[in-house]
Design an enzyme around this catalytic site. Structure first.
Site, PDB file in Angstrom:
ATOM      1  N   ASN A 132      27.420 -51.700 -16.890  1.00 29.03           N
ATOM      2  CA  ASN A 132      28.553 -52.496 -16.389  1.00 29.03           C
ATOM      3  C   ASN A 132      28.139 -53.622 -15.436  1.00 29.03           C
ATOM      4  O   ASN A 132      28.730 -54.696 -15.473  1.00 29.03           O
ATOM      5  CB  ASN A 132      29.625 -51.585 -15.780  1.00 29.03           C
ATOM      6  CG  ASN A 132      29.138 -50.813 -14.586  1.00 29.03           C
ATOM      7  OD1 ASN A 132      27.988 -50.407 -14.537  1.00 29.03           O
ATOM      8  ND2 ASN A 132      30.012 -50.592 -13.630  1.00 29.03           N
ATOM      9  N   GLY A 208      25.648 -44.005 -13.283  1.00 32.18           N
ATOM     10  CA  GLY A 208      26.257 -43.839 -14.601  1.00 32.18           C
ATOM     11  C   GLY A 208      27.371 -42.825 -14.530  1.00 32.18           C
ATOM     12  O   GLY A 208      27.957 -42.598 -13.476  1.00 32.18           O
ATOM     13  N   SER A 209      27.641 -42.197 -15.650  1.00 28.96           N
ATOM     14  CA  SER A 209      28.778 -41.275 -15.715  1.00 28.96           C
ATOM     15  C   SER A 209      28.458 -39.972 -14.984  1.00 28.96           C
ATOM     16  O   SER A 209      27.295 -39.580 -14.850  1.00 28.96           O
ATOM     17  CB  SER A 209      29.123 -40.988 -17.168  1.00 28.96           C
ATOM     18  OG  SER A 209      28.022 -40.374 -17.788  1.00 28.96           O
ATOM     19  N   THR A 210      29.500 -39.297 -14.551  1.00 25.57           N
ATOM     20  CA  THR A 210      29.326 -38.034 -13.838  1.00 25.57           C
ATOM     21  C   THR A 210      28.663 -37.006 -14.750  1.00 25.57           C
ATOM     22  O   THR A 210      27.801 -36.231 -14.321  1.00 25.57           O
ATOM     23  CB  THR A 210      30.697 -37.550 -13.330  1.00 25.57           C
ATOM     24  OG1 THR A 210      31.168 -38.526 -12.388  1.00 25.57           O
ATOM     25  CG2 THR A 210      30.609 -36.195 -12.646  1.00 25.57           C
ATOM     26  N   GLY A 213      25.025 -37.842 -14.982  1.00 24.31           N
ATOM     27  CA  GLY A 213      24.438 -37.636 -13.654  1.00 24.31           C
ATOM     28  C   GLY A 213      24.167 -36.165 -13.381  1.00 24.31           C
ATOM     29  O   GLY A 213      23.132 -35.792 -12.811  1.00 24.31           O
ATOM     30  N   GLU A 230      24.960 -42.253  -8.314  1.00 23.62           N
ATOM     31  CA  GLU A 230      26.163 -43.091  -8.162  1.00 23.62           C
ATOM     32  C   GLU A 230      26.950 -42.919  -9.442  1.00 23.62           C
ATOM     33  O   GLU A 230      26.546 -43.413 -10.492  1.00 23.62           O
ATOM     34  CB  GLU A 230      25.778 -44.562  -7.962  1.00 23.62           C
ATOM     35  CG  GLU A 230      24.966 -44.857  -6.714  1.00 23.62           C
ATOM     36  CD  GLU A 230      25.784 -44.799  -5.438  1.00 23.62           C
ATOM     37  OE1 GLU A 230      26.986 -44.464  -5.489  1.00 23.62           O
ATOM     38  OE2 GLU A 230      25.202 -45.068  -4.373  1.00 23.62           O
ATOM     39  N   CYS A 264      32.901 -49.046 -11.386  1.00 23.45           N
ATOM     40  CA  CYS A 264      33.054 -47.696 -10.827  1.00 23.45           C
ATOM     41  C   CYS A 264      34.039 -47.677  -9.673  1.00 23.45           C
ATOM     42  O   CYS A 264      34.637 -46.664  -9.380  1.00 23.45           O
ATOM     43  CB  CYS A 264      31.701 -47.184 -10.376  1.00 23.45           C
ATOM     44  SG  CYS A 264      30.861 -48.317  -9.287  1.00 23.45           S
ATOM     45  N   GLU A 434      23.465 -45.898  -1.277  1.00 24.10           N
ATOM     46  CA  GLU A 434      22.596 -47.045  -1.527  1.00 24.10           C
ATOM     47  C   GLU A 434      22.987 -48.144  -0.538  1.00 24.10           C
ATOM     48  O   GLU A 434      23.990 -48.040   0.163  1.00 24.10           O
ATOM     49  CB  GLU A 434      22.786 -47.540  -2.967  1.00 24.10           C
ATOM     50  CG  GLU A 434      22.329 -46.517  -3.985  1.00 24.10           C
ATOM     51  CD  GLU A 434      22.251 -47.082  -5.394  1.00 24.10           C
ATOM     52  OE1 GLU A 434      23.325 -47.285  -5.992  1.00 24.10           O
ATOM     53  OE2 GLU A 434      21.131 -47.334  -5.873  1.00 24.10           O
TER      54      GLU A 434
END
Ligand code: NAD
Length: 458
Positions: A132, A208-210, A213, A230, A264, A434
């Site tokens: 993204n 990325g996606s949960t 992750g 994240e 996000c 971050e």
């Protein structure tokens, strides 16, 4: 052996180039090269590392237009946004070029000697990024990691590797050692997993996606490897009756439709105090109608296409007729992965539009009664990444911002990211932070050393 992957322009739907997808062997070779480069990098004087990072920032600055054009073509980002993103990469590099000379340890009072802490680099860091925001999120990982004395192997998302590949070339052109920042395009389940599993990768930063992750975290756990994650979001934009409704409604489309909602931090739930719901919707409708969706190459366009046909299919699945649609904005028709922004009015508390991340230009509006219910609804999600609070009551702004469980909030604003401040999620939106002044520390191990001075009391 690399296999070729077609890269598609989301605005036309046409493939315009191919990129080789790295296999496990290529990831292994990249990590080995990175490990060699890291030794020399960590041995450089801090001022020399700082100078090279500033040169890298200057090279990104000089290539700003080229990087922006590449992002428009590869990701469909509007040119104004892509220019901002390229400038952001430069700024993040400049900011962290101040870090090598400021990784300051402590001297702790002890008996019998001197106790000192050092922030030692970890070695090789694996950075895995989504499609993204391909270049900005990459920079959030590699800039502080390099500044702390590490090497980086970066895996971009399958659909959007081009700007990351160019950034690695710019690093070399700027004089960073060969192998210090490498980009290995590849599939998540092959190159991504190979990077996470590699014993010489000391830390993984994953965005990325949960779901993915959680898989990355499980793989990393096998080697007790630290991770920063994240992940996804379902953030709330809370509008109280005492808010400046004109400002809140005018800003709401940008808070969820920016980057076509593929963000996000998208405020994909607008929670409005019931007494002003109608007044808010009356203001929101023209703002959504005026949201400019079109050719991402044109200045002034606010939203381009979605990233891929497959993703558009997924987003469209949320408009299956089961949730009432209040109104929609405009989008071009014809080739390209276009999707008109949509405002939904769910009438069931268990509607999946209130719980699932859409990652597209679809927003749900929900009414609430009073501050306590507003906070309860804002927190009624597994995620906790960002959110906004619109109110003229300073006390309420303070109370609600402390009560909402999310890592990056704003009051009377929808801004989420400033590179000078920490960014990251609570709950299933992630682990670790971050950006901000402490980011390089997340790429170090604290070493404590006691130097005996011969004091018999020690
Ligand atoms: P994704 O999880 O499908 O992929 C992200 C990256 O992980 C890609 O590079 C992919 O190739 C790689 N990957 C996939 N499977 C892997 C595996 N088994 N092992 C290692 N790597 C693997 O996510 P996406 O669809 O690319 O991105 C969208 C998601 O990212 C959304 O959920 C969004 O909220 C999240 N996101 C979060 C942030 C944040 O900062 N919190 C920022 C941007 C995007």
């Amino acid at each position: 052996m690399s296999t070729a992957f077609a890269i598609v322009d989301p605005a036309t739907g046409e493939a315009f180039t191919e990129v080789g997808m790295a296999d496990r062997g290529e990831v292994d070779a990249a990590v080995r090269r990175a490990a060699r480069a890291q030794e020399g990098w960590a041995a450089l004087a801090p001022a020399d590392r700082a100078r090279l990072l500033r040169r890298f920032a200057a090279a990104v600055d000089a290539a700003g237009e080229e990087l922006a054009a590449l992002e428009v073509r590869n990701s469909g980002h509007p040119i104004d946004s892509a220019r901002w993103e390229a400038g952001h990469v430069r700024d993040v590099l400049e900011y962290y070029s101040g870090s090598p000379e400021r990784l300051i340890g402590q001297q702790i009072p002890v008996a019998g000697g001197i106790d000192v802490t050092f922030h030692e680099p970890l070695g090789v860091v694996g950075v895995i990024v989504p499609w993204n925001f391909p270049m900005t999120i990459a920079a959030w990982g590699f800039a502080p990691a390099l500044a702390a004395g590490n090497a980086v192997v970066l895996k971009p998302a399958e659909w959007t590797p081009l700007t990351a590949l160019r950034l690695a070339e710019l690093a070399l052109e700027a004089g960073l050692p060969d192998g210090l920042l490498q980009v290995v395009p590849g599939r998540g389940d092959e190159a991504g997993e190979a990077l996470v599993r590699h014993p010489d990768v000391a830390k993984v930063v994953f965005t990325g996606s949960t779901r993915t992750g959680s898989r990355v975290m499980a793989l990393a756990a096998e080697q007790v490897k630290p991770v920063t994650l994240e992940l996804g979001g379902k953030s709330a934009n809370l509008v109280f009756a005492d808010a400046d409704l004109d400002a809140a409604a005018a800003a709401a489309p940008g808070a969820v439709f920016d980057n076509a909602g593929q963000d996000c931090c998208a405020r994909s739930r607008i929670l409005v105090e019931r007494s002003v719901l109608d007044a808010f919707l009356e203001r929101l409708e023209p703002a959504v109608a005026a949201w400019r969706v079109g050719d991402p190459r044109e200045t002034g366009v606010q939203m381009g296409p979605l990233v891929s046909a497959e993703h558009r299919e997924r987003v469209a699945g949320f408009l299956d007729g089961s949730t009432p649609v209040a109104f929609r904005g405009q989008a071009p028709t014809g080739p390209g992965f276009w999707f008109a922004p949509a405002v939904l009015l769910p009438d069931r508390a268990d509607d999946r539009i209130l719980t699932d991340e859409v990652f597209g230009p679809v927003v749900a509006v929900q009414a609430f009664d009073g501050e306590a219910e507003g906070v309860r609804l804002a927190n009624a999600t597994a995620y906790g990444l960002s959110g906004s609070i619109w109110t003229r009551d300073l006390g309420r702004g303070l109370r609600v911002s402390r009560a909402v469980r999310a890592g990056a909030l704003s009051v009377n604003s929808n801004s989420s990211v400033r590179f000078t401040a920490p960014f990251g999620g609570m709950k299933r939106s992630g682990i670790g932070r971050e950006l901000g002044p402490d980011a390089p520390l997340a790429f170090t191990d604290t070493k404590n050393v006691f130097y005996a001075t011969g004091d018999p009391a020690a």
